[in-house]
Design a protein around this motif. Sequence first.
Motif, short mmCIF file in Angstrom:
data_model
loop_
_atom_site.label_atom_id
_atom_site.label_comp_id
_atom_site.label_asym_id
_atom_site.label_seq_id
_atom_site.Cartn_x
_atom_site.Cartn_y
_atom_site.Cartn_z
N PHE A 15 0.82 -1.22 0.00
CA PHE A 15 0.00 0.00 0.00
C PHE A 15 0.85 1.26 0.00
N ALA A 16 2.17 1.09 0.24
CA ALA A 16 3.06 2.26 0.38
C ALA A 16 2.97 3.27 -0.76
N PRO A 17 2.84 2.82 -2.04
CA PRO A 17 2.73 3.81 -3.12
C PRO A 17 1.43 4.62 -3.10
N PHE A 18 0.46 4.18 -2.28
CA PHE A 18 -0.87 4.79 -2.36
C PHE A 18 -1.27 5.60 -1.12
N GLY A 19 -0.69 5.24 0.05
CA GLY A 19 -1.08 5.94 1.27
C GLY A 19 -0.50 5.29 2.50
N ASP A 20 -1.11 5.62 3.64
CA ASP A 20 -0.61 5.12 4.92
C ASP A 20 -1.52 4.02 5.45
N ILE A 21 -0.90 3.05 6.13
CA ILE A 21 -1.67 2.06 6.89
C ILE A 21 -1.73 2.53 8.34
N ALA A 27 4.48 -0.47 13.58
CA ALA A 27 4.47 0.99 13.75
C ALA A 27 5.52 1.42 14.78
N GLY A 28 6.07 2.62 14.59
CA GLY A 28 6.95 3.18 15.60
C GLY A 28 6.14 3.46 16.87
N HIS A 29 6.72 3.16 18.03
CA HIS A 29 5.96 3.35 19.26
C HIS A 29 6.92 3.59 20.42
N PHE A 30 6.35 4.18 21.49
CA PHE A 30 7.15 4.41 22.70
C PHE A 30 6.20 4.52 23.90
N PRO A 31 6.74 4.21 25.09
CA PRO A 31 5.90 4.25 26.30
C PRO A 31 5.63 5.69 26.74
N ILE A 32 4.45 5.94 27.25
CA ILE A 32 4.09 7.22 27.86
C ILE A 32 3.33 6.90 29.16
N ASN A 33 2.98 8.00 29.88
CA ASN A 33 2.17 7.84 31.11
C ASN A 33 2.85 6.86 32.07
N ALA A 34 4.15 7.09 32.28
CA ALA A 34 4.90 6.26 33.24
C ALA A 34 4.84 4.78 32.88
N GLY A 35 4.79 4.53 31.56
CA GLY A 35 4.82 3.14 31.10
C GLY A 35 3.46 2.45 31.10
N LYS A 36 2.42 3.20 31.47
CA LYS A 36 1.08 2.57 31.50
C LYS A 36 0.41 2.60 30.14
N CYS A 37 1.07 3.19 29.16
CA CYS A 37 0.45 3.32 27.83
C CYS A 37 1.56 3.26 26.79
N ILE A 38 1.27 2.65 25.64
CA ILE A 38 2.21 2.64 24.51
C ILE A 38 1.62 3.53 23.42
N LEU A 43 1.14 7.82 12.73
CA LEU A 43 0.89 6.72 11.79
C LEU A 43 0.50 7.18 10.39
N ALA A 44 -0.03 8.38 10.30
CA ALA A 44 -0.52 8.85 8.99
C ALA A 44 -0.44 10.37 8.95
N ARG A 45 -0.28 10.88 7.75
CA ARG A 45 -0.13 12.33 7.59
C ARG A 45 -1.46 12.96 7.21
N VAL A 46 -1.95 13.85 8.08
CA VAL A 46 -3.21 14.56 7.82
C VAL A 46 -2.88 15.82 7.01
N GLU A 47 -3.56 15.99 5.89
CA GLU A 47 -3.35 17.16 5.04
C GLU A 47 -4.65 17.93 4.94
N THR A 48 -4.57 19.25 5.20
CA THR A 48 -5.75 20.11 5.01
C THR A 48 -5.26 21.37 4.31
N ALA A 49 -5.80 21.64 3.12
CA ALA A 49 -5.35 22.78 2.32
C ALA A 49 -6.55 23.64 1.95
N GLY A 50 -6.26 24.85 1.47
CA GLY A 50 -7.31 25.74 0.98
C GLY A 50 -7.82 26.68 2.07
N ASP A 51 -8.76 27.51 1.71
CA ASP A 51 -9.26 28.56 2.63
C ASP A 51 -10.07 27.95 3.78
N ASN A 52 -9.78 28.49 4.96
CA ASN A 52 -10.49 28.07 6.18
C ASN A 52 -10.43 26.56 6.39
N ALA A 53 -9.33 25.96 5.95
CA ALA A 53 -9.21 24.50 6.09
C ALA A 53 -9.09 24.11 7.55
#
Length: 169
Positions: A15-21, A27-38, A43-53
């Motif tokens: 799917f790499a030539p077409f978009g993100d999974i 996926a790249g990941h790391f612990p947060i919240n003192a290790g209680k959460c990963i 994971l994906a790039r959000v794009e918003t273009a144009g007026d008042n996007a």
Amino acid sequence: MTRIITAQPLTRENFAPFGDIIDTAGAGHFPINAGKCIRHHDLARVETAGDNARTLISIFRGTPYDFPLQLTMVERHPLGSQAFMPLSQNPFLVIVCPDTPNGPGTPQAFLTAPGQGVNYPRGRWHGVLTPIGAPQDFLVVDRGGDGTNLEEFVFPEPYEIRLTEGPVA
Ligand SMILES: NC(=O)N[C@@H](O)C(=O)O
Ligand code: NI
């Protein structure tokens, strides 16, 4: 002569030539919240273009389609990306097309693994949301704002999209 497309399993590679999974696997990941959460990060790039996007978060409740599917049309959003994250474990069908000077090229069909989502970059030709077998809810992240953010292309001849190889029952 009907042009038949058979869905292939969705992978990061194909799917790499077409978009993100959007998936924790690989996926790249790391612990947060003192290790209680990963955090499976960025994971994906959000794009918003144009007026008042601005970025929209919505829930789409999709109705399943019958298969084999007659694909008559694809669409794209020139001003923003569009991400679909299923809120249940049912696989769904993802259809994308490469762009050509004459419009969308040959569709590629992918079957997601349970829980996998996708993100279409702005301008990527895609089929509309296509649940399989049962109604399904999706979290959708896409672009709001001024201007027209939908372009549709109707194929001169429909494609037949199949979920598996072999004769159609
Ligand atoms: N129209 C809409 O919001 N949904 C489509 O863009 C789609 O890709 O399903
Ligand atoms: Ni769309």
